[in-house]
Scaffold this active site. Structure first.
Site, PDB file in Angstrom:
ATOM      1  N   HIS A   1      -0.507   9.795   4.318  1.00 43.54           N
ATOM      2  CA  HIS A   1       0.594   9.347   3.451  1.00 43.54           C
ATOM      3  C   HIS A   1       1.336  10.504   2.810  1.00 43.54           C
ATOM      4  CE1 HIS A   1      -1.754   5.314   3.118  1.00 43.54           C
ATOM      5  NE2 HIS A   1      -1.010   5.374   4.211  1.00 43.54           N
TER       6      HIS A   1
ATOM      7  N   GLN B   1      -5.863   8.772   2.891  1.00 44.39           N
ATOM      8  CA  GLN B   1      -4.684   8.020   2.435  1.00 44.39           C
ATOM      9  C   GLN B   1      -4.123   8.674   1.171  1.00 44.39           C
ATOM     10  OE1 GLN B   1      -5.453   3.509   2.695  1.00 44.39           O
ATOM     11  NE2 GLN B   1      -7.493   4.395   2.546  1.00 44.39           N
ATOM     12  N   ASN B   2      -4.873   9.633   0.640  1.00 43.35           N
ATOM     13  CA  ASN B   2      -4.506  10.216  -0.650  1.00 43.35           C
ATOM     14  C   ASN B   2      -3.439  11.298  -0.479  1.00 43.35           C
ATOM     15  OD1 ASN B   2      -6.552   8.578  -1.507  1.00 43.35           O
ATOM     16  ND2 ASN B   2      -8.058  10.221  -1.666  1.00 43.35           N
ATOM     17  N   VAL B   3      -2.677  11.470  -1.521  1.00 41.54           N
ATOM     18  CA  VAL B   3      -1.571  12.454  -1.470  1.00 41.54           C
ATOM     19  C   VAL B   3      -1.847  13.611  -2.434  1.00 41.54           C
ATOM     20  CG1 VAL B   3       0.109  10.680  -0.824  1.00 41.54           C
ATOM     21  CG2 VAL B   3      -0.234  11.192  -3.253  1.00 41.54           C
TER      22      VAL B   3
ATOM     23  N   CYS C   1      14.103  16.820   2.100  1.00 47.84           N
ATOM     24  CA  CYS C   1      15.524  16.636   1.817  1.00 47.84           C
ATOM     25  C   CYS C   1      16.030  15.352   2.479  1.00 47.84           C
ATOM     26  CB  CYS C   1      16.319  17.838   2.353  1.00 47.84           C
ATOM     27  SG  CYS C   1      18.091  17.633   2.133  1.00 47.84           S
TER      28      CYS C   1
ATOM     29  N   GLU D   1     -17.808  -0.704  -5.447  1.00 43.16           N
ATOM     30  CA  GLU D   1     -17.555  -2.155  -5.373  1.00 43.16           C
ATOM     31  C   GLU D   1     -17.627  -2.632  -3.916  1.00 43.16           C
ATOM     32  OE1 GLU D   1     -14.243  -1.915  -8.979  1.00 43.16           O
ATOM     33  OE2 GLU D   1     -13.654  -2.719  -7.022  1.00 43.16           O
TER      34      GLU D   1
ATOM     35  N   GLY E   1     -14.251   5.248  -0.656  1.00 41.55           N
ATOM     36  CA  GLY E   1     -13.341   5.026  -1.782  1.00 41.55           C
ATOM     37  C   GLY E   1     -12.023   4.380  -1.449  1.00 41.55           C
ATOM     38  N   THR E   2     -12.082   3.348  -0.583  1.00 37.87           N
ATOM     39  CA  THR E   2     -10.840   2.627  -0.348  1.00 37.87           C
ATOM     40  C   THR E   2     -11.058   1.129  -0.489  1.00 37.87           C
ATOM     41  OG1 THR E   2      -8.978   2.263   1.171  1.00 37.87           O
ATOM     42  CG2 THR E   2     -11.144   2.510   2.190  1.00 37.87           C
ATOM     43  N   SER E   3     -10.042   0.491  -1.073  1.00 40.92           N
ATOM     44  CA  SER E   3     -10.145  -0.974  -1.243  1.00 40.92           C
ATOM     45  C   SER E   3      -9.714  -1.669   0.043  1.00 40.92           C
ATOM     46  CB  SER E   3      -9.218  -1.421  -2.383  1.00 40.92           C
ATOM     47  OG  SER E   3      -7.862  -1.140  -2.022  1.00 40.92           O
TER      48      SER E   3
HETATM   49  C1  BV8 Z   1       3.483   0.692   8.051  1.00 43.40           C
HETATM   50  C2  BV8 Z   1       1.651   6.784  -0.741  1.00 43.40           C
HETATM   51  C3  BV8 Z   1       4.588   0.023  10.031  1.00 43.40           C
HETATM   52  C4  BV8 Z   1       2.410   6.304  -1.925  1.00 43.40           C
HETATM   53  C5  BV8 Z   1       0.695   4.757   0.121  1.00 43.40           C
HETATM   54  C6  BV8 Z   1       7.438  -3.544   5.051  1.00 43.40           C
HETATM   55  C7  BV8 Z   1       7.643  -3.615   3.686  1.00 43.40           C
HETATM   56  C8  BV8 Z   1       6.565  -3.551   2.805  1.00 43.40           C
HETATM   57  C9  BV8 Z   1       5.268  -3.440   3.292  1.00 43.40           C
HETATM   58  C10 BV8 Z   1       5.083  -3.362   4.661  1.00 43.40           C
HETATM   59  C11 BV8 Z   1       6.138  -3.392   5.523  1.00 43.40           C
HETATM   60  N1  BV8 Z   1       5.626  -3.256   6.776  1.00 43.40           N
HETATM   61  C12 BV8 Z   1       4.295  -3.113   6.752  1.00 43.40           C
HETATM   62  C13 BV8 Z   1       3.912  -3.208   5.476  1.00 43.40           C
HETATM   63  C14 BV8 Z   1       2.537  -3.202   5.072  1.00 43.40           C
HETATM   64  C15 BV8 Z   1       2.207  -2.010   4.159  1.00 43.40           C
HETATM   65  C16 BV8 Z   1       0.852  -2.371   3.579  1.00 43.40           C
HETATM   66  O1  BV8 Z   1      -0.174  -2.087   4.182  1.00 43.40           O
HETATM   67  N2  BV8 Z   1       0.904  -3.020   2.425  1.00 43.40           N
HETATM   68  C17 BV8 Z   1      -0.339  -3.475   1.837  1.00 43.40           C
HETATM   69  C18 BV8 Z   1      -0.392  -3.043   0.378  1.00 43.40           C
HETATM   70  C19 BV8 Z   1      -0.373  -4.987   2.012  1.00 43.40           C
HETATM   71  N3  BV8 Z   1       2.062  -0.783   4.925  1.00 43.40           N
HETATM   72  C20 BV8 Z   1       3.092   0.054   5.073  1.00 43.40           C
HETATM   73  O2  BV8 Z   1       4.196  -0.132   4.640  1.00 43.40           O
HETATM   74  C21 BV8 Z   1       2.742   1.319   5.867  1.00 43.40           C
HETATM   75  N4  BV8 Z   1       3.650   1.446   6.964  1.00 43.40           N
HETATM   76  O3  BV8 Z   1       2.639  -0.147   8.150  1.00 43.40           O
HETATM   77  O4  BV8 Z   1       4.392   1.021   9.053  1.00 43.40           O
HETATM   78  C22 BV8 Z   1       5.754  -0.842   9.669  1.00 43.40           C
HETATM   79  C23 BV8 Z   1       6.726  -0.409   8.775  1.00 43.40           C
HETATM   80  C24 BV8 Z   1       7.841  -1.246   8.506  1.00 43.40           C
HETATM   81  C25 BV8 Z   1       7.933  -2.470   9.118  1.00 43.40           C
HETATM   82  C26 BV8 Z   1       6.931  -2.902   9.997  1.00 43.40           C
HETATM   83  C27 BV8 Z   1       5.843  -2.088  10.272  1.00 43.40           C
HETATM   84  C28 BV8 Z   1       2.881   2.529   4.979  1.00 43.40           C
HETATM   85  C29 BV8 Z   1       1.911   2.391   3.829  1.00 43.40           C
HETATM   86  C30 BV8 Z   1       1.925   3.675   3.022  1.00 43.40           C
HETATM   87  C31 BV8 Z   1       1.993   3.316   1.559  1.00 43.40           C
HETATM   88  N5  BV8 Z   1       1.787   4.539   0.784  1.00 43.40           N
HETATM   89  N6  BV8 Z   1       0.538   5.886  -0.534  1.00 43.40           N
HETATM   90  C32 BV8 Z   1       1.900   6.978  -3.153  1.00 43.40           C
HETATM   91  O5  BV8 Z   1       0.749   7.489  -3.181  1.00 43.40           O
HETATM   92  O6  BV8 Z   1       2.675   6.976  -4.132  1.00 43.40           O
HETATM   93  S1  BV8 Z   1      -0.569   3.642   0.148  1.00 43.40           S
HETATM   94  C33 BV8 Z   1      -1.499   3.791  -1.272  1.00 43.40           C
HETATM   95  O7  BV8 Z   1      -2.515   2.786  -1.178  1.00 43.40           O
HETATM   96  C34 BV8 Z   1      -2.265   5.089  -1.410  1.00 43.40           C
HETATM   97  O8  BV8 Z   1      -2.094   5.985  -0.369  1.00 43.40           O
HETATM   98  C35 BV8 Z   1      -3.705   4.623  -1.414  1.00 43.40           C
HETATM   99  O9  BV8 Z   1      -4.571   5.496  -0.880  1.00 43.40           O
HETATM  100  C36 BV8 Z   1      -3.558   3.447  -0.542  1.00 43.40           C
HETATM  101  C37 BV8 Z   1      -4.718   2.553  -0.393  1.00 43.40           C
HETATM  102  O10 BV8 Z   1      -5.303   2.343  -1.629  1.00 43.40           O
HETATM  103  P1  BV8 Z   1      -6.782   2.928  -1.837  1.00 43.40           P
HETATM  104  O11 BV8 Z   1      -6.797   4.348  -1.434  1.00 43.40           O
HETATM  105  O12 BV8 Z   1      -7.741   2.031  -1.148  1.00 43.40           O
HETATM  106  O13 BV8 Z   1      -6.897   2.882  -3.397  1.00 43.40           O
HETATM  107  P2  BV8 Z   1      -7.262   1.612  -4.286  1.00 43.40           P
HETATM  108  O14 BV8 Z   1      -6.969   1.952  -5.707  1.00 43.40           O
HETATM  109  O15 BV8 Z   1      -6.647   0.401  -3.675  1.00 43.40           O
HETATM  110  O16 BV8 Z   1      -8.853   1.458  -4.120  1.00 43.40           O
HETATM  111  C38 BV8 Z   1      -9.704   2.451  -4.662  1.00 43.40           C
HETATM  112  C39 BV8 Z   1     -11.098   2.124  -4.188  1.00 43.40           C
HETATM  113  O17 BV8 Z   1     -11.955   3.161  -4.620  1.00 43.40           O
HETATM  114  C40 BV8 Z   1     -11.642   0.825  -4.766  1.00 43.40           C
HETATM  115  O18 BV8 Z   1     -12.253   0.074  -3.728  1.00 43.40           O
HETATM  116  C41 BV8 Z   1     -12.699   1.300  -5.773  1.00 43.40           C
HETATM  117  O19 BV8 Z   1     -13.794   0.414  -5.836  1.00 43.40           O
HETATM  118  C42 BV8 Z   1     -13.125   2.610  -5.159  1.00 43.40           C
HETATM  119  N7  BV8 Z   1     -13.667   3.587  -6.121  1.00 43.40           N
HETATM  120  C43 BV8 Z   1     -13.400   3.687  -7.458  1.00 43.40           C
HETATM  121  N8  BV8 Z   1     -14.119   4.736  -7.974  1.00 43.40           N
HETATM  122  C44 BV8 Z   1     -14.824   5.275  -6.934  1.00 43.40           C
HETATM  123  C45 BV8 Z   1     -14.538   4.559  -5.766  1.00 43.40           C
HETATM  124  N9  BV8 Z   1     -15.086   4.855  -4.580  1.00 43.40           N
HETATM  125  C46 BV8 Z   1     -15.960   5.903  -4.549  1.00 43.40           C
HETATM  126  N10 BV8 Z   1     -16.285   6.635  -5.620  1.00 43.40           N
HETATM  127  C47 BV8 Z   1     -15.740   6.357  -6.829  1.00 43.40           C
HETATM  128  N11 BV8 Z   1     -16.082   7.107  -7.897  1.00 43.40           N
HETATM  129 ZN    ZN Z   2      18.726  19.768   2.806  1.00 42.75          ZN
END
Ligand code: BV8
Ligand code: ZN
Length: 258
Positions: free
Chosen positions: A124, A106-108, A132, A223, A195-197
């Site tokens: 992602h 999921q990382n960029v 563009c 966690e 490493g995903t929540s």
């Molecule tokens: C989709 C790029 C179908 C951006 C990201 C219409 C409007 C708005 C929302 C929606 C919508 N339709 C559907 C949605 C739902 C939405 C969604 O899921 N929302 C959630 C938040 C509720 N999904 C979408 O929009 C997706 N598209 O479903 O298409 C659709 C579309 C339209 C209409 C109908 C259907 C597209 C989602 C893409 C979003 N882009 N990233 C950017 O990076 O700037 S998502 C973003 O969150 C990142 O990619 C990230 O990876 C991702 C998930 O987060 P995590 O990776 O889990 O990171 P987080 O910080 O949360 O957790 C970290 C974890 O690591 C923790 O658990 C922690 O304990 C742990 N950790 C910490 N340290 C360590 C560790 N683990 C191991 N070792 C360590 N040392």
């Molecule tokens: Zn162009």
């Protein structure tokens, strides 16, 4: 599941990985935390001060493209200064050690690629690429493009406004990413989640569907999440420590040389 990772639990996970014909690794921002890249939702995370819907959405970009570019340029500076950590490197080693390992991230930040992982789906997008908004040409951003300012980069091909080549909230997954990732989940006998929540739906759905079909799920996270509670094995700890330990265990499970 207890918080301490016993050698027995590690060995159990290693045996599962060793015997798997096909392994899918699903990673989130946590695997890059030990490279110094803030996670999204942890304290001090990327979203601190910003809310995802404020910036990582098409509407935000339409309303304030300069602000969105400033945020991504700031993040890109952090990523360019970061190095793959032992967790990324261990996954690249697993890909060499085992029959078939692929990563859906999921990382960029591009750190899996820099660590040497080959079979990689960046669900992602990638912070080093831009697209563009007119001709949809995807290009790599010049390293230097981390200027603090909000000036808007233009397409070299048509002069159109560039946007980060990153999937934003509310945008549909691109063809050839989520469908390929779902297929990888269906084919995998073991899924290693790192490493995903588990907040973002589609990657979560991918793992749960595969588990329904019989995949064995191992979750690595310091966690507890709703994944860890559903996982077959929960290794509570940081990926930078646990993944190298898993890889070492796997090496010790090598078939005895005949
Ligand atoms: C989709 C790029 C179908 C951006 C990201 C219409 C409007 C708005 C929302 C929606 C919508 N339709 C559907 C949605 C739902 C939405 C969604 O899921 N929302 C959630 C938040 C509720 N999904 C979408 O929009 C997706 N598209 O479903 O298409 C659709 C579309 C339209 C209409 C109908 C259907 C597209 C989602 C893409 C979003 N882009 N990233 C950017 O990076 O700037 S998502 C973003 O969150 C990142 O990619 C990230 O990876 C991702 C998930 O987060 P995590 O990776 O889990 O990171 P987080 O910080 O949360 O957790 C970290 C974890 O690591 C923790 O658990 C922690 O304990 C742990 N950790 C910490 N340290 C360590 C560790 N683990 C191991 N070792 C360590 N040392
Ligand atoms: Zn162009």
């Amino acid at each position: 599941m207890s918080g301490t990772v016993t050698p027995a639990l590690l060995e159990q996970a290693a045996h599962k990985l060793k015997r798997a014909q096909r392994i899918l690794v699903v990673t989130g921002a946590g695997i890059s935390a030990e490279s110094g890249i803030p996670t999204f939702r942890g304290s001090g995370g990327l979203w601190e001060g910003f809310r995802a819907e404020d910036l990582a959405t098409p509407a935000a970009f339409k309303r304030m493209p300069g602000r969105v570019w400033k945020w991504y340029r700031w993040r890109r500076q952090i990523v360019l200064a970061a190095q793959p950590n032992p967790g990324h490197l261990a996954l690249a080693t697993l890909e060499k050690q085992l029959p078939f390992v692929e990563i859906v991230t999921q990382n960029v930040d591009g750190l899996h690629g820099r660590a040497g992982s080959q079979r990689l789906i960046e669900l992602h997008g990638n912070i080093h690429r831009a697209r563009c908004t007119d001709c949809h040409q995807v290009s790599s951003l010049p390293e230097a493009d981390v200027a603090e300012g909000e000036q808007l980069p233009e397409c070299w091909k048509c002069g159109g406004l560039l946007r980060p080549h990153i999937l934003w909230f509310g945008e549909h997954y691109w063809p050839g990413t989520m469908d390929v990732a779902m297929e990888a989940g269906v084919q995998a006998s073991v899924i290693l989640v790192v490493g995903t929540s588990a907040q973002v739906y589609a990657p979560v759905g991918l793992v749960l569907e595969a588990q329904e079909l019989g995949a064995f799920v191992i979750d690595v996270n310091p966690e507890e999440t709703h994944f860890s509670r559903q996982a077959d094995i929960f290794l509570q700890g940081t990926s930078g420590t646990l993944l190298p330990q898993l890889s070492t265990f796997l090496l010790s499970l090598e078939e005895p040389q005949v």
